[in-house]
Design a protein around this motif. Structure first.
Motif, PDB file in Angstrom:
ATOM      1  N   LEU A   1       2.917   0.149  -8.988  1.00 57.65           N
ATOM      2  CA  LEU A   1       2.575   0.654  -7.661  1.00 57.65           C
ATOM      3  C   LEU A   1       2.150   2.121  -7.734  1.00 57.65           C
ATOM      4  CD1 LEU A   1       2.615  -0.647  -4.821  1.00 57.65           C
ATOM      5  CD2 LEU A   1       4.836   0.450  -4.470  1.00 57.65           C
ATOM      6  N   PHE A   2       2.942   2.951  -8.419  1.00 58.21           N
ATOM      7  CA  PHE A   2       2.635   4.383  -8.536  1.00 58.21           C
ATOM      8  C   PHE A   2       1.366   4.607  -9.365  1.00 58.21           C
ATOM      9  CE2 PHE A   2       7.233   4.967  -7.542  1.00 58.21           C
ATOM     10  CZ  PHE A   2       7.072   5.825  -6.458  1.00 58.21           C
TER      11      PHE A   2
ATOM     12  N   SER B   1      -1.134   2.540  -9.622  1.00 61.64           N
ATOM     13  CA  SER B   1      -2.257   2.120  -8.773  1.00 61.64           C
ATOM     14  C   SER B   1      -2.643   3.242  -7.822  1.00 61.64           C
ATOM     15  CB  SER B   1      -1.888   0.865  -7.981  1.00 61.64           C
ATOM     16  OG  SER B   1      -1.633  -0.220  -8.844  1.00 61.64           O
ATOM     17  N   TYR B   2      -1.634   3.893  -7.248  1.00 65.75           N
ATOM     18  CA  TYR B   2      -1.892   5.035  -6.365  1.00 65.75           C
ATOM     19  C   TYR B   2      -2.616   6.139  -7.129  1.00 65.75           C
ATOM     20  CZ  TYR B   2      -0.845   9.489  -4.093  1.00 65.75           C
ATOM     21  OH  TYR B   2      -0.940  10.751  -3.559  1.00 65.75           O
TER      22      TYR B   2
ATOM     23  N   LYS C   1      -6.215   5.193  -7.774  1.00 67.56           N
ATOM     24  CA  LYS C   1      -7.003   5.247  -6.534  1.00 67.56           C
ATOM     25  C   LYS C   1      -7.376   6.689  -6.201  1.00 67.56           C
ATOM     26  CE  LYS C   1      -7.162   0.888  -5.156  1.00 67.56           C
ATOM     27  NZ  LYS C   1      -8.462   0.172  -4.988  1.00 67.56           N
ATOM     28  N   VAL C   2      -6.416   7.616  -6.346  1.00 68.60           N
ATOM     29  CA  VAL C   2      -6.681   9.030  -6.062  1.00 68.60           C
ATOM     30  C   VAL C   2      -7.751   9.569  -7.006  1.00 68.60           C
ATOM     31  CG1 VAL C   2      -5.704  11.360  -6.152  1.00 68.60           C
ATOM     32  CG2 VAL C   2      -4.409   9.511  -5.086  1.00 68.60           C
TER      33      VAL C   2
END
Length: 480
Positions: free
Chosen positions: A426-427, A429-430, A433-434
């Motif tokens: 999850l982290f 992926s974040y 994305k950034v």
């Protein structure tokens, strides 16, 4: 003058001696004779200031001698005489091999000197194996604008051999602790690879171990453009920032500062051991631990002394680092930036929560002192670096901790590892994305070519600002 301050000046003189010898040919013995004459005169004059100055000149001369003798030893390796010739020689793999898509690269230590070997991808070779290699030796050549020859020189390597004939002749010739740590790292990498998609896996391995080999070129460029390439390398800037982030995270968990300090040092030492203890990580860890020590004892303002002492010790063992190792330079500059600029940025971010404020202060103060060197060496400026670092850095300790936790449990039980890998995914992926979004912002970075004069002027300005801020923050608040 106190003994520690005198020693500080002597260490600085030694470093400057190495610096001058790195760029200029200086005749050592006439300089030493002049130094001893000055020292003799100052001894009889009983002038303490002149005596200290004389010893500074002496340590300057010692720095020159240390560089010249070490450089001469490297250059006089017998292996150099066989360049362009075909030879057969026995040697031991003395570092963990780097696995690439179609090849494997490793350093071999022989009785005639070190050789960098590039071999076929299979069969794989391991640290500590004894080999017989047969092939043609060649001198390293520059790769585009990158000085590959100087990069290898700092490790004592003067020659290369591409795709030789290799015969295994023995095992377990390396250090057992190093062999164990490399084996442990490989098991962690396997767990990561099994439980995360390829891009997430590649990014996590670069975050944990500084290995960028699996990151696609496109994403390396995106990290450069967003000013986040430092998170994918075990450099001084990276570990210095991570050191402070770990301490802040432990304090956030409710640990006493005293306990958090010692636990942070233990975790950093364990981390370096697990990634195979490469020299760059050892240097960076020393810088990070020194920063934590200075912070723990409330001596951030005068923390430059232990940093200079540590740099002196490292240069005593390998004086080539000062000129030829960008990682060493970044390590040294990052922690000096934090020492002199941390308090300034800490007050500028006073409206933020304490943990975020400490993270941002560490990040910006480290980056401001390494910024000119990064431009000089890599030729890119990220205009959105403050934004991306603000969005990414607060989650790095969490990603690192989750990465090690799920890897550890994944070695015990694959289903448990898979379950615990979800927060890490999850982290990551974040983070991806950034990076992807910010890299698409128009004019997010500039490409520049600067010369040595730019570097010199930049650091003269930064040194002036550092001394100004040091005087300012050494005063009581009501006098600022």
């Amino acid at each position: 003058m106190t003994y520690s301050k005198a020693l500080f000046y002597f260490c600085l003189s030694f470093i400057f001696g190495i610096f001058f010898a790195s760029f200029f040919k200086i005749s050592f013995f006439p300089f030493l004779a002049l130094t001893l004459a000055t020292l003799l005169i100052s001894t009889f004059s009983k002038n303490h200031t002149l005596l200290i100055f004389s010893f500074c000149i002496l340590f300057f001369a010692i720095g020159i001698f240390r560089f010249q003798s070490y450089f001469s030893k490297i250059q006089n390796q017998e292996i150099k005489n066989f360049v362009g010739k075909e030879i057969s020689i026995f040697g031991v793999i003395n570092e963990e091999p780097k696995i690439k898509e179609k090849s494997i690269v490793f350093s071999v230590k022989t009785e005639k000197g070190k050789i960098l070997v590039k071999a076929k991808r299979y069969p794989e070779f391991e640290y500590g194996e004894k080999l017989k290699i047969s092939g043609v030796l060649k001198e390293p050549k520059a790769k585009n604008s990158f000085n590959w020859k100087n990069y290898l020189l700092k490790d004592g390597i003067l020659v290369e051999m591409d795709f030789p004939e290799i015969e295994r002749t023995g095992k377990n010739y390396g250090n057992l602790i190093k062999k164990f740590s490399i084996s442990l790292k490989k098991k962690i990498e396997e767990v990561i690879k099994q439980n995360l998609p390829h891009l997430h896996s590649a990014l996590l391995k670069s975050l944990l171990f500084g290995q960028e080999e699996d990151i696609p070129f496109e994403w390396k460029e995106k990290l450069n453009q967003t000013g986040l390439r430092h998170i994918a390398a075990v450099s001084g800037m990276n570990i210095t920032i991570i050191s402070n982030l770990i301490l802040s995270f432990l304090l956030l968990l409710g640990l006493w500062r005293h306990h958090a300090f010692y636990l942070s040092i233990f975790l950093i030492s364990l981390y370096v051991l697990m990634i195979g203890s490469p020299p760059s990580a050892i240097r960076a860890a020393i810088m990070g631990i020194l920063y934590l020590t200075a912070q723990h004892f409330g001596r951030i303002a005068s923390g430059e002394r232990p940093v200079v002492f540590a740099a002196t010790l490292m240069l005593l063992f390998n004086p080539l680092l000062l000129r030829y190792d960008v990682g060493f330079q970044l390590s040294f500059l990052a922690i000096l930036g934090i020492i002199y600029f941390y308090q300034f940025f800490f007050e500028k971010f006073k409206r933020f929560p304490k943990t975020i404020k400490e993270n941002l202060a560490s990040t910006f103060s480290a980056q401001i002192f390494t910024f000119p060197l990064l431009i000089y060496n890599f030729g890119q400026i990220s205009l959105i670096s403050p934004l991306t670092n603000l969005l990414i850095l607060p989650i790095l300790p969490t990603v690192t901790i989750f990465g090690f936790v799920f890897s550890f449990f994944g070695m015990i039980s694959q289903p448990i590892g898979y379950f615990l890998s979800f927060p890490c995914w999850l982290f990551l992926s974040y983070l991806l994305k950034v990076v992807d979004f910010c890299s698409k912002i128009p004019y997010s970075f500039l490409t520049l070519k600067v010369n040595f004069l730019f570097l010199l002027i930049s650091y003269l300005i930064l040194i002036f600002l550092a001394f100004h801020l040091n005087r300012k923050f050494s005063q009581p608040p009501f006098l600022r």
